[in-house]
Design a protein around this motif. Structure first.
Motif, PDB file in Angstrom:
ATOM      1  N   LYS A  69      17.884 -12.500  47.570  1.00 30.95           N
ATOM      2  CA  LYS A  69      18.723 -12.510  48.770  1.00 30.95           C
ATOM      3  C   LYS A  69      19.440 -13.857  48.854  1.00 30.95           C
ATOM      4  N   ALA A  70      20.638 -13.824  49.388  1.00 34.42           N
ATOM      5  CA  ALA A  70      21.411 -15.040  49.661  1.00 34.42           C
ATOM      6  C   ALA A  70      21.822 -15.000  51.123  1.00 34.42           C
ATOM      7  N   VAL A  71      21.457 -16.044  51.850  1.00 34.57           N
ATOM      8  CA  VAL A  71      21.703 -16.079  53.295  1.00 34.57           C
ATOM      9  C   VAL A  71      22.477 -17.355  53.642  1.00 34.57           C
ATOM     10  N   ARG A  72      23.384 -17.233  54.583  1.00 37.47           N
ATOM     11  CA  ARG A  72      24.120 -18.399  55.077  1.00 37.47           C
ATOM     12  C   ARG A  72      24.274 -18.294  56.590  1.00 37.47           C
ATOM     13  N   ALA A  73      24.592 -19.412  57.238  1.00 36.86           N
ATOM     14  CA  ALA A  73      24.899 -19.436  58.666  1.00 36.86           C
ATOM     15  C   ALA A  73      26.365 -19.816  58.836  1.00 36.86           C
ATOM     16  N   ARG A  74      26.924 -19.321  59.911  1.00 36.04           N
ATOM     17  CA  ARG A  74      28.341 -19.604  60.150  1.00 36.04           C
ATOM     18  C   ARG A  74      28.557 -19.928  61.623  1.00 36.04           C
ATOM     19  N   THR A  75      29.246 -21.039  61.881  1.00 36.08           N
ATOM     20  CA  THR A  75      29.680 -21.385  63.235  1.00 36.08           C
ATOM     21  C   THR A  75      31.062 -20.786  63.446  1.00 36.08           C
ATOM     22  N   LEU A  76      31.200 -20.005  64.498  1.00 38.56           N
ATOM     23  CA  LEU A  76      32.477 -19.347  64.754  1.00 38.56           C
ATOM     24  C   LEU A  76      33.475 -20.337  65.329  1.00 38.56           C
TER      25      LEU A  76
ATOM     26  N   LYS B 238      25.175 -12.173  67.361  1.00 37.06           N
ATOM     27  CA  LYS B 238      25.659 -13.544  67.515  1.00 37.06           C
ATOM     28  C   LYS B 238      24.731 -14.310  68.458  1.00 37.06           C
ATOM     29  N   SER B 239      24.451 -15.560  68.142  1.00 40.89           N
ATOM     30  CA  SER B 239      23.562 -16.389  68.956  1.00 40.89           C
ATOM     31  C   SER B 239      24.284 -17.662  69.380  1.00 40.89           C
ATOM     32  N   ALA B 240      23.668 -18.407  70.306  1.00 43.00           N
ATOM     33  CA  ALA B 240      24.253 -19.652  70.801  1.00 43.00           C
ATOM     34  C   ALA B 240      23.263 -20.794  70.604  1.00 43.00           C
ATOM     35  N   THR B 241      23.776 -21.958  70.258  1.00 45.11           N
ATOM     36  CA  THR B 241      22.933 -23.139  70.090  1.00 45.11           C
ATOM     37  C   THR B 241      22.524 -23.697  71.452  1.00 45.11           C
ATOM     38  N   ASN B 242      21.522 -24.561  71.443  1.00 46.41           N
ATOM     39  CA  ASN B 242      21.119 -25.228  72.685  1.00 46.41           C
ATOM     40  C   ASN B 242      22.021 -26.449  72.928  1.00 46.41           C
ATOM     41  N   GLN B 243      21.644 -27.309  73.859  1.00 46.39           N
ATOM     42  CA  GLN B 243      22.474 -28.462  74.190  1.00 46.39           C
ATOM     43  C   GLN B 243      22.560 -29.471  73.055  1.00 46.39           C
ATOM     44  N   ARG B 244      21.618 -29.416  72.128  1.00 50.66           N
ATOM     45  CA  ARG B 244      21.643 -30.331  70.986  1.00 50.66           C
ATOM     46  C   ARG B 244      22.325 -29.725  69.769  1.00 50.66           C
TER      47      ARG B 244
ATOM     48  N   GLY C 132      26.129 -32.799  67.732  1.00 47.96           N
ATOM     49  CA  GLY C 132      25.669 -31.449  68.007  1.00 47.96           C
ATOM     50  C   GLY C 132      26.518 -30.747  69.062  1.00 47.96           C
ATOM     51  N   THR C 133      26.855 -29.493  68.782  1.00 50.65           N
ATOM     52  CA  THR C 133      27.716 -28.722  69.674  1.00 50.65           C
ATOM     53  C   THR C 133      26.876 -27.851  70.598  1.00 50.65           C
ATOM     54  N   SER C 134      26.978 -28.092  71.873  1.00 52.48           N
ATOM     55  CA  SER C 134      26.241 -27.289  72.850  1.00 52.48           C
ATOM     56  C   SER C 134      26.837 -25.890  72.950  1.00 52.48           C
ATOM     57  N   TYR C 135      25.964 -24.898  72.893  1.00 52.80           N
ATOM     58  CA  TYR C 135      26.339 -23.497  73.110  1.00 52.80           C
ATOM     59  C   TYR C 135      27.401 -23.002  72.122  1.00 52.80           C
ATOM     60  N   ALA C 136      27.310 -23.471  70.889  1.00 59.20           N
ATOM     61  CA  ALA C 136      28.197 -22.958  69.843  1.00 59.20           C
ATOM     62  C   ALA C 136      27.765 -21.552  69.453  1.00 59.20           C
ATOM     63  N   SER C 137      28.712 -20.711  69.118  1.00 58.41           N
ATOM     64  CA  SER C 137      28.417 -19.352  68.668  1.00 58.41           C
ATOM     65  C   SER C 137      28.179 -19.357  67.163  1.00 58.41           C
ATOM     66  N   VAL C 138      26.986 -18.902  66.752  1.00 58.40           N
ATOM     67  CA  VAL C 138      26.623 -18.898  65.337  1.00 58.40           C
ATOM     68  C   VAL C 138      26.079 -17.528  64.947  1.00 58.40           C
ATOM     69  N   VAL C 139      26.207 -17.212  63.663  1.00 59.33           N
ATOM     70  CA  VAL C 139      25.675 -15.953  63.136  1.00 59.33           C
ATOM     71  C   VAL C 139      24.996 -16.222  61.798  1.00 59.33           C
ATOM     72  N   LEU C 140      24.015 -15.361  61.460  1.00 59.72           N
ATOM     73  CA  LEU C 140      23.413 -15.353  60.126  1.00 59.72           C
ATOM     74  C   LEU C 140      24.060 -14.238  59.324  1.00 59.72           C
ATOM     75  N   GLU C 141      24.265 -14.500  58.028  1.00 66.93           N
ATOM     76  CA  GLU C 141      24.867 -13.494  57.163  1.00 66.93           C
ATOM     77  C   GLU C 141      24.103 -13.411  55.850  1.00 66.93           C
ATOM     78  N   VAL C 142      23.970 -12.199  55.319  1.00 67.19           N
ATOM     79  CA  VAL C 142      23.341 -11.979  54.030  1.00 67.19           C
ATOM     80  C   VAL C 142      24.377 -11.372  53.094  1.00 67.19           C
TER      81      VAL C 142
END
Length: 230
Positions: A207-214, A187-193, A165-175
């Motif tokens: 709808k089609a949704v995905r998540a992306r780690t930057l 843009k959001s950030a993950t927790n320590q886990r 698990g990547t702490s404080y990774a930048s992630v986004v939701l996309e449709v």
């Protein structure tokens, strides 16, 4: 006649005399490919073959990067190391990705402390930048129009022993909108886990949704599987 007979006997003697081959010192080094992540110990295996009469030995191990510059070293010697086994050297994420070279110079001496040296064949291995993995789950999977859906995003980065698990990774939701992907919210950030929970309102329809780690300077980005709503 005597001279000729003597010469023939001498030639025959030289042809029939046994030749004792010298024992060739040598060995080999092998290192697996790896991932550049922070500063960690990268293992390698070695085997050193010493000639008869060798009393002590040492080996200088030099690791060179893709540009030919030295990036790390290791030192082996008889008081601490067997002539075959596993050792390691330090390598850090700020080094270059590409092919690395392991050069090994061995020095040995006999009981009279007469020294000799030889080199092992160079070994090669590759180091690359780490990858990431992104997973996405949603609840409920069959929401009613105007309902709030919770999306759980998990981002992991690759390390020498696997993905964690990547702490404080930048992630986004996309449709998906037509043939393009459009960001939902900020843009959001993950927790320590490496986990973050995001919420979005379902407006109805397919709808089609995905998540992306930057991606970052040290790791590539990644995209989750697509979660579909009908």
């Amino acid at each position: 006649m005597r001279l000729q007979a003597f010469m023939l006997a001498l030639v025959a003697s030289s042809v029939l005399a046994p030749v004792t081959p010298a024992h060739a010192a040598g060995g080999a080094v092998q290192s697996p490919d790896g991932v550049l992540w922070q500063c960690h110990e990268h293992n390698y295996r070695y085997q050193i073959e010493l000639p008869p009469g060798a009393y002590g030995w040492s080996a200088d191990v030099t690791i060179s990067g893709p540009d030919g510059l030295e990036v790390s070293t290791d030192y082996l010697y008889d008081d601490e190391n067997p002539t075959h086994g596993t050792s390691s050297f330090q390598i850090c994420s700020f080094e270059m990705a590409g092919r690395y070279t392991v050069s090994t110079d061995v020095e040995w001496h006999d009981y009279d402390y007469n020294s000799s040296s030889f080199s092992l064949p160079d070994a090669y291995f590759k180091m690359r930048d780490p990858k990431t993995r992104t997973s996405l789950t949603a609840a409920p999977r069959k929401p009613r129009p105007n309902a709030v859906v919770k999306f759980r995003v998990v981002s992991k980065d690759e390390r020498p022993n696997g993905y964690f698990g990547t702490s404080y990774a930048s992630v986004v939701l996309e449709v998906k909108a037509g043939n393009k992907w459009k960001r939902i919210g900020r843009k959001s950030a993950t927790n320590q886990r490496g986990v973050v929970t995001l919420r979005a309102r379902y407006t109805g329809g397919r709808k089609a949704v995905r998540a992306r780690t930057l991606g970052t300077d040290s790791a590539s980005g990644s995209t989750s599987r697509i979660v579909k709503f009908r």
